[in-house]
Design an enzyme around this catalytic site. Structure first.
Site, short mmCIF file in Angstrom:
data_model
loop_
_atom_site.label_atom_id
_atom_site.label_comp_id
_atom_site.label_asym_id
_atom_site.label_seq_id
_atom_site.Cartn_x
_atom_site.Cartn_y
_atom_site.Cartn_z
CB CYS A 144 -18.33 -0.70 9.31
SG CYS A 144 -17.23 -1.46 10.52
CB CYS A 154 -1.66 3.96 8.02
SG CYS A 154 -2.85 4.49 6.76
CB CYS A 188 -15.11 -7.47 6.61
SG CYS A 188 -14.59 -5.79 6.16
CB CYS A 239 -0.90 0.00 1.23
SG CYS A 239 -2.02 1.43 1.29
CB CYS A 278 -0.88 0.04 8.26
SG CYS A 278 -1.51 -1.24 7.14
CB CYS A 333 -18.33 -5.69 5.43
SG CYS A 333 -17.48 -4.18 5.95
NE ARG A 386 -17.50 -5.91 13.95
CZ ARG A 386 -18.05 -5.48 12.82
NH1 ARG A 386 -17.41 -4.61 12.08
NH2 ARG A 386 -19.24 -5.91 12.47
#
Length: 336
Positions: free
Chosen positions: A190, A58, A98, A54, A61, A130, A262
């Site tokens: 979400c 972040c 998801c 990616c 991550c 999701c 959650r």
């Protein structure tokens, strides 16, 4: 019955967050029982359909290309492999699947076409589908909705004030725009955040204020505890206290009474007793399965043993009805 509000102030939220812990848990548990089948917990399974590489930065991550975390880059999975994973998760008790892709944003290309086909295929299994694919525009959101997507995950991560410390490759407004595009397509939202990033309590309260003051509360609000990964800028962050998790879950439950809260990343570090406190404080959903994208997670069998001990039951798919978005549209038209 707790009132659904969209005008919470930071001062009001702070007063709830900082209230005596047992009082806070009691209040949240009361709201939970007023608005939900409190013994039901939705089980979601999260799989990575495209891993690593990616371009984002972040700080938490392991899938960011710029960090050396040992995550192997994998191209998008075949649809058949995703369907097989969905069938396995459903057999183990999951009602939602998801699918996550390590993209900065959705692009209109063959890979997105493949995701659309995955959504259609998993939807045929009578599971809530999701996706978490990064930023997307209105047209892309509508394509996902037309394919049968039930929910879209796009976390705020932290407060707007703290955001640039964690991510510089996109803006907070980018996050909010994606949530707006998802809403326009009548897909359920979400969206939550991560604690343990080095943020202040004020940042947590600010993030909760943003979520609770959206035009419509997210149907699902994940509360994640940072899992520090070697090679990321936050690799040395200490474990978040269970009391911080309980305070976040309880506060979210009180100010967003109709949302599913959650208990997400970080459960492998929590005992059954600690997780029980989170359920008592209003958590009504978990991710199950041995991995959350690339980080460890309790197994289905461990979670089923915990459910049996605590008297919890898995929530069925589409508890509020598969056509709840259509019904809402009809109600909106009737009210005009």
């Amino acid at each position: 019955m707790a009132e659904v509000r969209h005008n919470w102030t930071k001062e009001e939220i702070a007063e709830i967050y900082h209230s005596p812990l047992l009082d806070l848990i009691y209040r949240a548990a009361t709201v939970h029982r007023e608005n939900k089948d409190y013994a039901e917990v939705q089980i979601s399974s999260l799989i990575s359909v495209k891993t690593g590489g990616c371009p984002e930065d972040c700080a938490y991550c392991p899938q960011a290309a710029r960090y050396q975390t040992g995550v192997n880059v994998h191209a998008i999975l075949p649809k058949e492999e995703v369907v097989a994973a969905a069938e396995k998760a459903k057999a183990a008790g999951a009602s939602r699947l998801c699918m996550g892709a390590a993209w900065r944003e959705v692009r209109d290309n063959r890979d997105f076409d493949k995701v659309i086909e995955m959504v259609k295929a998993v939807n045929e299994l009578d599971m809530e589908v999701c996706c978490t694919l990064g930023m997307l525009n209105e047209h892309q959101a509508q394509r996902l909705a037309d394919a049968g997507l039930y929910a879209y995950n796009h976390n705020l991560d932290t407060s707007e004030e703290d955001y640039k410390r964690i991510i510089t490759t996109r803006t907070y407004d980018d996050r909010l725009q994606t949530l707006e595009n998802v809403r326009k397509a009548k897909i359920t939202v979400c969206s939550g955040g991560i604690i343990g990033l080095g943020e202040t309590v004020e940042d947590r309260i600010s993030m909760l204020k943003t979520l609770s003051n959206l035009p419509k509360h997210p149907e699902s609000v994940p509360v994640n505890a940072l899992v520090p990964i070697q090679g990321t800028p936050l690799e040395a962050q200490p474990r978040v206290s269970v009391w911080d998790m309980v305070r976040m879950i309880a506060t979210a439950r009180i100010i967003m009474p109709k949302s599913a809260v959650r208990l997400s990343a970080g459960r492998t570090e929590m005992s059954t007793v600690e997780q029980a406190l989170c359920f008592m404080a209003g958590a009504s959903s978990i991710f199950a399965g041995e991995k959350l994208l690339t980080t460890p997670n309790p197994s289905f069998s461990d979670d089923m043993a915990m459910f049996e001990l605590l008297g919890l039951t898995p929530r069925p798919a589409f508890k509020n009805g598969r056509l709840n978005q259509v019904a809402e549209q009809q109600q909106e038209v009737a009210e005009v």
